[in-house]
Design an enzyme around this catalytic site. Structure first.
Site, PDB file in Angstrom:
ATOM      1  N   ASP A 171       0.846  -1.191   0.000  1.00 35.42           N
ATOM      2  CA  ASP A 171       0.000   0.000   0.000  1.00 35.42           C
ATOM      3  C   ASP A 171       0.882   1.241   0.000  1.00 35.42           C
ATOM      4  OD1 ASP A 171      -2.399   1.778   0.711  1.00 35.42           O
ATOM      5  OD2 ASP A 171      -3.278  -0.211   0.868  1.00 35.42           O
ATOM      6  N   HIS A 231      -4.005   6.025   3.363  1.00 34.70           N
ATOM      7  CA  HIS A 231      -4.725   4.814   2.966  1.00 34.70           C
ATOM      8  C   HIS A 231      -4.097   3.559   3.568  1.00 34.70           C
ATOM      9  CE1 HIS A 231      -6.039   1.627   0.098  1.00 34.70           C
ATOM     10  NE2 HIS A 231      -7.116   2.385  -0.062  1.00 34.70           N
ATOM     11  N   ASN A 333     -13.788  -0.300  -7.048  1.00 41.18           N
ATOM     12  CA  ASN A 333     -14.915   0.543  -6.651  1.00 41.18           C
ATOM     13  C   ASN A 333     -15.630   1.221  -7.810  1.00 41.18           C
ATOM     14  OD1 ASN A 333     -14.289  -0.004  -3.974  1.00 41.18           O
ATOM     15  ND2 ASN A 333     -12.945   1.766  -3.813  1.00 41.18           N
ATOM     16  N   SER A 403     -11.218  -1.365  -0.643  1.00 37.24           N
ATOM     17  CA  SER A 403      -9.943  -1.310   0.078  1.00 37.24           C
ATOM     18  C   SER A 403     -10.126  -1.623   1.551  1.00 37.24           C
ATOM     19  CB  SER A 403      -9.317   0.080  -0.050  1.00 37.24           C
ATOM     20  OG  SER A 403      -8.623   0.234  -1.247  1.00 37.24           O
TER      21      SER A 403
END
Length: 647
Positions: A171, A231, A333, A403
């Site tokens: 990430d 994130h 998404n 996520s």
């Protein structure tokens, strides 16, 4: 300096609302979502449809000049002028060349060039090195971790909490946070592009998140300035935030986190960097990145990009899969068929969609047959940071998206791996999917039922359930006869192929006999051991019980030889005596082709066959006992287990 992307490209990352610090919400006290509260949707992610890189793998090594010739000749034939002047940036772990084009061009054109290059007989494969982003998220307004009671996480903690398991996270890196700092077990920064790194350099040993903020045009031409979204910090906290007095708690709160930073400014990163991060987390070598002290036991990829799963990405995932490391990925998404987005459409992954608090598919979640399972992804509170650029104050924040769903599943898999580390990725996936619940039409992960479906593992990590003597070796542990060796990570090993020494044999037989009351003599019965020798009591008991008389030395003394290996003929004698030297008339014709009635310990070896303790080896000429072969710990467990059933 990296050339800017065209101004028509739309920014690839939406921002997250960062809220102030919140007290810990326990799993058992977490409130349900407030009725009627509407959560904002994740913004649609539109990645730059251009790239300036190719990945080319040659079947055999070529000179730099020949490699450039292949690409540039192919570019002229394909009519892609951006490929007529190239340079190699680096080499991937798979041995492929990452090639930078003269300037950015459309994905369609680069794909066309890749197909032409792949036609060359010297090339194994070629594909665009696309830019990838996090599966973007947005804010919501829930006040607690509704996902934990929804998936029965606290119930699962009665069986496992993630202890001894490591979760690898690819990430944006982690910002310092009291929920994460005690969990982190190392990491590496795989961001190779200087314009995305935000830390002043390329790859390095510091995987912490310096912030995903960017200035105008930094990530590509036309990109607006952005603030940091934290994130990776949020994802890591969802999976394994520690149980303490601050913030939130993860699905696997006692698991460790291995931080592989591969996404930088704007939340963007190259496929080649992400693939290396996956490979490294799985424990395979990556040039320039020191191996982690312990590879990941499960890997989480909360990122997505449109298109197929290319060779580079698939090979990295396959490396993890074949090393026994499951890979959990976000479905994306865009609210479309997940078949059209990677890595959700890769093979050998657990593709995870997002569900709401009512168990429905979140409207933005990609869907379809490619999605293996859904998990809480809407309005998820987890670890965050207040910094708009560099890290500032650790806090908690709400995000929505696949996520957020993916680390719920990765945390669940971590609990399953703690309970049974011997299960394969396919077995773990099967247990996870078969126990999902469907409150509103889609299969939602249930942490408690998934964990309950996992069979208890052998007490020893090096003895899988498929081992020929799994049952007998497990019995050795449950009966208190062998505790094995403790490993650095707190697990246990039995080492079944290791030969049994005489001192260890004494300990095993003493325990099998019920650890009888025995006071060892102050003066040793054997000249080569003393009361301070490990297992002295047990070896002295062997002499006292008449099980072992040792060897007579030239001066008339006795030696036990504690570190000598026990052969199968001597083992037969030990077990026969431990059994009380039962009345037994050995047959005139040997049950084994390689021993005769004249062989030392013939009676005892024949008794082993008669009592069903040893059947020997089947050969073309009959059965062999192999009296002078050392007994290994696996076979010895079988012998003792069979003897115990008769005592």
């Amino acid at each position: 300096m990296r050339r800017p992307l065209p101004s028509s490209v739309i920014p690839a990352l939406c921002l997250a609302l960062v809220l102030g610090p919140l007290p810990l919400a326990s799993a058992t006290e977490a409130e349900p979502p407030v009725a009627g509260t509407a959560a904002s949707q994740p913004e649609t992610v539109e990645l730059p449809e251009v790239t300036d890189r190719l990945i080319v793998k040659y079947k055999t090594p070529l000179s730099d000049a020949d490699e450039e010739r292949v690409v540039e000749d192919s570019a002229r034939e394909a009519g892609v002028p951006e490929g007529t002047d190239v340079r190699e940036v680096r080499t991937t772990t798979d041995g492929a060349a990452v090639v930078e084009l003269e300037s950015e061009t459309s994905d369609e054109q680069v794909e066309k060039l890749a197909r032409k290059i792949a036609d060359d007989p010297a090339v194994d494969y070629a594909e665009p090195d696309q830019l990838v982003s996090v599966a973007a998220a947005s804010d919501a307004h829930y006040s607690s971790q509704w996902a934990h009671p929804a998936t029965k996480v606290s119930t699962a903690w009665n069986s496992a909490t993630g202890a001894g398991v490591t979760i690898g996270v690819v990430d944006t890196g982690f910002a310092s946070h009291p929920d994460l700092d005690p969990q982190v077990a190392g990491g590496f920064d795989f961001v190779s592009a200087s314009n995305l790194s935000n830390d002043g350099n390329g790859r390095d040993a510091d995987p912490r998140d310096p912030g995903t903020y960017s200035s105008v045009d930094q990530c590509y031409q036309g990109a607006a300035a952005s603030t940091s979204n934290w994130h990776g910090t949020h994802v890591a906290g969802t999976a394994a935030a520690a149980r303490n007095s601050v913030g939130t708690v993860g699905v696997a709160p006692d698991a460790k986190l291995l931080n592989a930073r591969a996404l930088g400014a704007c939340g963007l990163g190259y496929i080649s960097d992400i693939a290396d991060a996956v490979t490294w987390l799985a424990g395979a070598p990556v040039a320039g990145a020191p191996a982690p002290a312990r590879p990941a036991d499960v890997i989480n990829l909360s990122l997505s990009f449109p298109g197929g799963c290319g060779t580079t990405f698939q090979r990295a995932i396959d490396t993890a899969y074949h090393r026994g490391v499951p890979v959990v990925v976000a479905a994306g998404n865009s609210g479309v068929e997940a078949l059209h987005a990677a890595p959700g459409n890769c093979y050998n992954v657990i593709t995870t969609g997002a569900s709401t608090s009512s168990g429905q598919r979140a409207s933005y979640s990609n869907h379809g047959w490619v999605v293996d399972i859904y998990a809480p992804g809407h309005s998820i509170i987890s670890s965050g940071n207040s910094g708009t650029k560099a890290p500032a104050t650790a806090n908690s924040m709400w995000l929505s998206g696949t996520s957020m769903a993916s680390p719920h599943v990765a945390g669940t898999v971590a609990l399953m791996r703690q309970k049974n580390p011997n299960l394969t990725p396919a077995q773990l996936k099967s247990a996870l999917l078969s126990t999902a619940t469907s409150p509103a039409g889609v299969p939602v992960a249930n942490t408690a039922t998934a964990l309950a479906a996992v069979p208890a593992a052998t007490p020893f990590q090096d003895v899988p359930t498929t081992h020929a003597f799994h049952q007998e070796i497990s019995w050795m542990a449950s009966a208190g006869i062998s505790g094995g060796w403790a490993t650095a990570d707190g697990a246990k090993e039995y080492r079944p192929r290791l030969a049994v020494d005489r001192d260890v044999m004494a300990a095993f037989l003493y325990r099998l006999a019920g650890s009888p009351q025995f006071t060892p003599p102050a003066t040793s019965p054997f000249a080569d051991i003393t009361p301070q020798t490990t297992f002295y009591k047990e070896m002295a008991w062997m002499a006292d019980a008449g099980i072992s008389g040792g060897w007579t030395t030239p001066d008339g003394g006795k030696e036990y030889r504690p570190h000598a290996e026990v052969d199968r003929d001597v083992m037969a004698a030990f077990l026969y005596r431990l059994a009380g030297s039962p009345q037994f008339t050995p047959p005139a014709t040997s049950p084994f082709a390689d021993i005769t009635p004249q062989t030392t310990f013939y009676r005892e070896m024949a008794w082993m066959a008669d009592a069903g303790i040893s059947g020997g080896w089947s050969t073309a000429t009959g059965k062999e006992y192999r009296p002078h072969v050392a007994v290994d710990r696996g076979v010895m467990a079988a012998f003792l287990h069979r003897l115990a059933s008769q005592l």
